[in-house]
Scaffold this motif. Structure first.
Motif, short mmCIF file in Angstrom:
data_model
loop_
_atom_site.label_atom_id
_atom_site.label_comp_id
_atom_site.label_asym_id
_atom_site.label_seq_id
_atom_site.Cartn_x
_atom_site.Cartn_y
_atom_site.Cartn_z
N PRO A 55 5.36 3.79 2.88
CA PRO A 55 5.82 2.41 3.10
C PRO A 55 6.27 1.77 1.78
N ASP A 56 6.94 0.65 1.88
CA ASP A 56 7.39 -0.06 0.68
C ASP A 56 6.22 -0.54 -0.17
N SER A 57 5.05 -0.69 0.44
CA SER A 57 3.88 -1.19 -0.28
C SER A 57 3.15 -0.11 -1.07
N LEU A 58 3.68 1.11 -1.09
CA LEU A 58 2.98 2.21 -1.74
C LEU A 58 2.82 2.00 -3.25
N ALA A 59 3.91 1.78 -3.95
CA ALA A 59 3.88 1.74 -5.41
C ALA A 59 2.92 0.70 -5.97
N PRO A 60 2.93 -0.56 -5.49
CA PRO A 60 2.03 -1.55 -6.07
C PRO A 60 0.58 -1.43 -5.62
N ALA A 61 0.29 -0.55 -4.67
CA ALA A 61 -1.08 -0.42 -4.15
C ALA A 61 -1.98 0.26 -5.16
N GLN A 62 -3.28 0.15 -4.95
CA GLN A 62 -4.28 0.82 -5.78
C GLN A 62 -4.58 2.20 -5.22
N ASN A 63 -4.98 3.12 -6.09
CA ASN A 63 -5.36 4.44 -5.62
C ASN A 63 -6.53 4.33 -4.63
N GLY A 64 -6.40 5.01 -3.50
CA GLY A 64 -7.41 4.95 -2.47
C GLY A 64 -7.26 3.79 -1.52
N GLN A 65 -6.23 2.97 -1.72
CA GLN A 65 -6.00 1.84 -0.81
C GLN A 65 -5.38 2.33 0.49
N VAL A 66 -5.94 1.92 1.60
CA VAL A 66 -5.45 2.33 2.91
C VAL A 66 -4.26 1.46 3.29
N LEU A 67 -3.13 2.11 3.57
CA LEU A 67 -1.90 1.40 3.90
C LEU A 67 -1.54 1.51 5.38
N LYS A 68 -2.08 2.51 6.06
CA LYS A 68 -1.88 2.67 7.50
C LYS A 68 -3.16 3.27 8.08
#
Length: 465
Positions: A55-68
Motif C-alpha cells: 500500500p501507499d502507507s508502506l514507506a512511512p510505516a514502522q517495522n512490524g506495523q500491521v497495514l492490512k
C-alpha cells in the motif's frame, strides 16, 4: 490435526513426493479435502491477490506495523485454536529498503498468562511467490506447498496452541521469494513477531521463542543473529533450529551435481533477487538453457516438490559460459556477506545471548554438518549459550529425530529452566527420541502419536522420514 485426518494426508504426501510427473503439478487425491488444490476464490494466488500488494502507507510505516489484516481459514485445525489471521506488515529487505510481507497468526482459545509467542519458520525452499506459506496454509488454496506447510508447521503449532501460546508464521522469503537471503529472511521473521504483538495488543515484553528446520532453520538463525541490533525490543528467551544452512557456498558445493541439485538453482536465484550486482552478473553469463532454467524455477507453482524432483544431478555451472563463476569477485562478495561463518564472512558475525539448541545429522546430504559444527565452535569461542546435538541421521530423518528435543527445549525456554552447560555440549533431556515413553509427557500423547506416525512415510524432500 487428529489421527483420522493424518492417514489420508500422508497418503497424499506420498503421492506428491513419489513421482516427478506429479510433482510438476498439483496432486490429486480424495482424503484431505481441506488440502486439495481448488483455488479458493476468496484467497486467490498471491501474484494477483491485492492483499499482497504494497500500500501507499508502506514507506512511512514502522517495522512490524500491521497495514492490512483479514481472517483466514487454514489447514491447521485444533480444539485449542480460537482464530487465525493474515497480517500484511512492514519490514526491510537486504538493502535496508522498506518492503512488506505477510504472516499467518494463530490465536489460542485460552491464552497463557502472561502471554507467550512461538515463531515457527518452515522450509519454503522455492523462488516462486505463490509458494508463500501464508497461501499454502489457506484451506483449498491451490498451492503446491499445501501438504508441506501442513506437516512442517502443524506439529509445533498444535503443541503451542495446546499450551495457550500465540503462533506466528511469517512469509520470510518476502515478496521476491528470496530463498537463502539471510538478512531479508531474518528481518521478516523479527518484524512478523512484532506484527503479532502489535495486532493482539500484547505487552512489549512478551516472551518469544523461535524454531525452524532446514530452510526454516536458515530464517531462524538469521533472525536470532539480527535480533539484538535490528529488533532488541523483542524478548527472545530461546530458539531451536536443525539442519541449518549457515554458509551458502558450502551448501551449494555439497548439493551441486547431486540428487538435491535443485536447491542450488533455487538458492542462487533467491540471492540474485536481493543482490542486484549478483543478478546482473549471473544473467550476463547465462546461456539459453540457463535463462530457461531461471524462468522455470520462478514460474507459478514451482514449489519445493518441483525443486527437488525436476533437477537432480545437474551441474548449476554448466548453464553458464563462465569458466569459474563461483570465484568471480561479485559472487564471492555476496557469498561472504550471506555467510554466518566468522572464518569466511566479510562481516562481524554477532553472538546471540539467549539459550539455543542446534541439532544436525552427521550424515546430512543437503546441508553440510561440518559447516554447522564449525559455526557452533566459532560461536562458543565468543561466549554463546548453545547446546549442540549431533544426530546419527541424514537431512530427512534428522527432522523427525529432533522433534522431542525441540519441544522440550521450547517448554523449558518459556519456563526459564534451561540449564547452563558447557557451550557445544548437549544434555540428555534434548536427546529423547519419539519412541521413548517420556515423549508423551513432553509433547502430549496425541501430538507425539502424530509425529511417530510419520516414520517411514515420504518426506517432501523425496526420501522417507
Amino acid at each position: 490435526m487428529h489421527m483420522r485426518t493424518l492417514a489420508p494426508l500422508l497418503a497424499a504426501l506420498a503421492a506428491l513426493a513419489g513421482l516427478p510427473a506429479v510433482l510438476a503439478r498439483p496432486f490429486d487425491g480424495t482424503g484431505t479435502d481441506f488440502l486439495l488444490p481448488r483455488a479458493n476464490p476468496d484467497f486467490p494466488n498471491p501474484n494477483v491477490d491485492p492483499f499482497y500488494q504494497a500500500p501507499d502507507s508502506l514507506a512511512p510505516a514502522q517495522n512490524g506495523q500491521v497495514l492490512k489484516r483479514r481472517p483466514v481459514p487454514t489447514t491447521i485445525q485444533s480444539i485449542h485454536l480460537d482464530s487465525t489471521y493474515q497480517l500484511y506488515y512492514r519490514t526491510e529487505n537486504t538493502q535496508g529498503s522498506p518492503t512488506g510481507t505477510v504472516a499467518t497468526i494463530f490465536v489460542p482459545k485460552k491464552p497463557a498468562s502472561p502471554p507467550k509467542v512461538l515463531s515457527v519458520q518452515w522450509y519454503e525452499d522455492a523462488v516462486s511467490f505463490d509458494c508463500s506459506p501464508s497461501y499454502a496454509l489457506v484451506q483449498n488454496s491451490g498451492s503446491s506447498s499445501a501438504v508441506i506447510a501442513f506437516l512442517d508447521i502443524g506439529i509445533y503449532t498444535q503443541w503451542a496452541l495446546s499450551q495457550g501460546y500465540y503462533v506466528v508464521q511469517a512469509d520470510h522469503e518476502g515478496p521476491k521469494a528470496s530463498f537463502i537471503a539471510g538478512f531479508n529472511s531474518g528481518k521478516a521473521v523479527l518484524d512478523g513477531i512484532k506484527a503479532l504483538i502489535n495486532d493482539q495488543k500484547l505487552p512489549q515484553d512478551t516472551q518469544v521463542a523461535m524454531t525452524g528446520y532446514s530452510g526454516g532453520a536458515h530464517a531462524t538463525v538469521w533472525a536470532e543473529t539480527l535480533h539484538e541490533e535490528y529488533a532488541p525490543s523483542i524478548k527472545l528467551v530461546g530458539s531451536v533450529h536443525g539442519g541449518t544452512p549457515v554458509d551458502p557456498r558450502g551448501t551449494l558445493l555439497l548439493i551441486n551435481k547431486g540428487p538435491f541439485a535443485g536447491f542450488a538453482f533455487a538458492g542462487l536465484i533467491g540471492l540474485m533477487s536481493q543482490h542486484p550486482d549478483l543478478d546482473a552478473y549471473v544473467r550476463s553469463i547465462l546461456g539459453d538453457a540457463g535463462r530457461k532454467k531461471l524462468a522455470e524455477f520462478t514460474s507459478n507453482g514451482y514449489c519445493l516438490p518441483s525443486v527437488v524432483a525436476l533437477s537432480p544431478f545437474q551441474d548449476i555451472f554448466s548453464y553458464t559460459n563462465a569458466t569459474d563463476p563461483i570465484n568471480n569477485p561479485r559472487v564471492v562478495k555476496v557469498l561472504k556477506e550471506e555467510s554466518l561463518l566468522s572464518s569466511y564472512s566479510s562481516r562481524s558475525v554477532p553472538v546471540p545471548k539467549h539459550p539455543r539448541l542446534i541439532f544436525h545429522g552427521v550424515l546430512d546430504e543437503i546441508v553440510p554438518y561440518k559447516d554447522n559444527a564449525q559455526y557452533v565452535r566459532e560461536q562458543c569461542a565468543k561466549g554463546a549459550d548453545i547446546q549442540f546435538n549431533s544426530l546419527v541421521a541424514e537431512h530427512i530423518t534428522g527432522e523427525l529425530f529432533g522433534i522431542v528435543g525441540v519441544i522440550n527445549f521450547l517448554k523449558q525456554s518459556f519456563a526459564g529452566e534451561i540449564p547452563k552447560v558447557k557451550c557445544g555440549s548437549i544434555l540428555p533431556d534434548y536427546q529423547i527420541g519419539l519412541f521413548d515413553p517420556r515423549a508423551d509427557d513432553i509433547m502430549g500423547k496425541d501430538i507425539a502419536d502424530e509425529a511417530r506416525s510419520l516414520k517411514g512415510k515420504k518426506s517432501p524432500f523425496g526420501g522417507n522420514f
